[in-house]
Design an enzyme around this catalytic site. Structure first.
Site, PDB file in Angstrom:
ATOM      1  N   SER A  26      33.450  36.184   6.872  1.00 19.15           N
ATOM      2  CA  SER A  26      31.916  35.784   6.957  1.00 19.15           C
ATOM      3  C   SER A  26      31.093  37.028   6.958  1.00 19.15           C
ATOM      4  CB  SER A  26      31.316  34.986   8.078  1.00 19.15           C
ATOM      5  OG  SER A  26      30.084  34.615   7.970  1.00 19.15           O
ATOM      6  N   ASP A  94      24.264  29.318   8.150  1.00 20.99           N
ATOM      7  CA  ASP A  94      25.031  27.913   8.301  1.00 20.99           C
ATOM      8  C   ASP A  94      26.642  28.389   8.491  1.00 20.99           C
ATOM      9  OD1 ASP A  94      22.698  26.761   7.957  1.00 20.99           O
ATOM     10  OD2 ASP A  94      22.894  26.180   5.905  1.00 20.99           O
ATOM     11  N   GLU A  95      27.206  29.204   7.822  1.00 19.56           N
ATOM     12  CA  GLU A  95      28.469  29.569   7.707  1.00 19.56           C
ATOM     13  C   GLU A  95      28.735  29.878   9.493  1.00 19.56           C
ATOM     14  OE1 GLU A  95      29.889  31.798   3.872  1.00 19.56           O
ATOM     15  OE2 GLU A  95      29.909  33.103   5.719  1.00 19.56           O
ATOM     16  N   LEU A  96      28.031  30.711  10.147  1.00 17.59           N
ATOM     17  CA  LEU A  96      28.059  30.943  11.187  1.00 17.59           C
ATOM     18  C   LEU A  96      28.126  29.798  12.361  1.00 17.59           C
ATOM     19  CD1 LEU A  96      28.358  33.343  13.654  1.00 17.59           C
ATOM     20  CD2 LEU A  96      25.614  33.388  13.519  1.00 17.59           C
TER      21      LEU A  96
END
Length: 181
Positions: A26, A94-96
């Protein structure tokens, strides 16, 4: 006889049987894609570690695709490269959040790299992180639940013991990042 009930907070996340040790990277592309992250990706691959990097066959946009969510869920490890512009990307935030969900619910392991940022800037959303959230508040509204979730995720991940690039030789940093467990 001892009681078999326990609070949910005492129950560890389920352990998953991993078919292979896949790593999900990420990162904020414009900060690190062609530099640090590409070197980290190459080093992990040299070590025989299957690594997912989003620059191949992934649709770009504002909403995380199902493909990306699946890649996060199927990865045993997530390496989060927090860089100056990481929080400016709603995609990264949002990935986090998804990575932290996988950590809490699936036992995914997290490795944090503070690339050109201090952990306290991430934890307290100062400097470029503060600017990013001003923009998000303008876009989504000040009381947005989404913004609070992003803030909480950054605060949580900043508490991890991680690697820092400040005053470090990048080549040595890349080679020293290892994944254990």
């Amino acid at each position: 006889m001892a009681s078999s009930s326990s609070s949910a907070s005492n129950i560890p996340p389920p352990t998953r049987s991993w078919t292979y040790h896949r790593v999900f990277l990420s990162f904020r592309g414009k900060d690190t894609r062609n530099g640090f992250t590409s070197h980290l990706y190459a080093a992990l691959n040299r070590k025989g570690i299957t690594t997912y990097k989003d620059d191949k066959n992934l649709r770009k946009g504002n909403v995380i695709s199902d493909e990306l969510l699946k890649a996060i869920e199927e990865s045993r490890f997530a390496v989060i490269v927090l860089s100056p512009n990481y929080a400016s990307s709603t995609w990264c935030l949002d990935e986090l959040c998804k990575i932290l969900d996988c950590n809490n619910n699936l036992g995914q392991h997290i490795v944090v790299v503070f690339y050109g940022v201090e952990p306290s800037d991430v934890r307290h959303q100062k400097r470029t992180f503060q600017e990013a959230f001003k923009n998000h508040q303008h876009r989504f509204g000040e009381d947005s639940e989404k913004i609070q979730r992003w803030r909480d995720a950054l605060t949580q991940v900043a508490a991890y013991s991680g690697w820092t690039s400040i005053n470090q030789n990048e080549a040595e940093l890349v080679e020293n990042i290892y994944l254990k467990k």
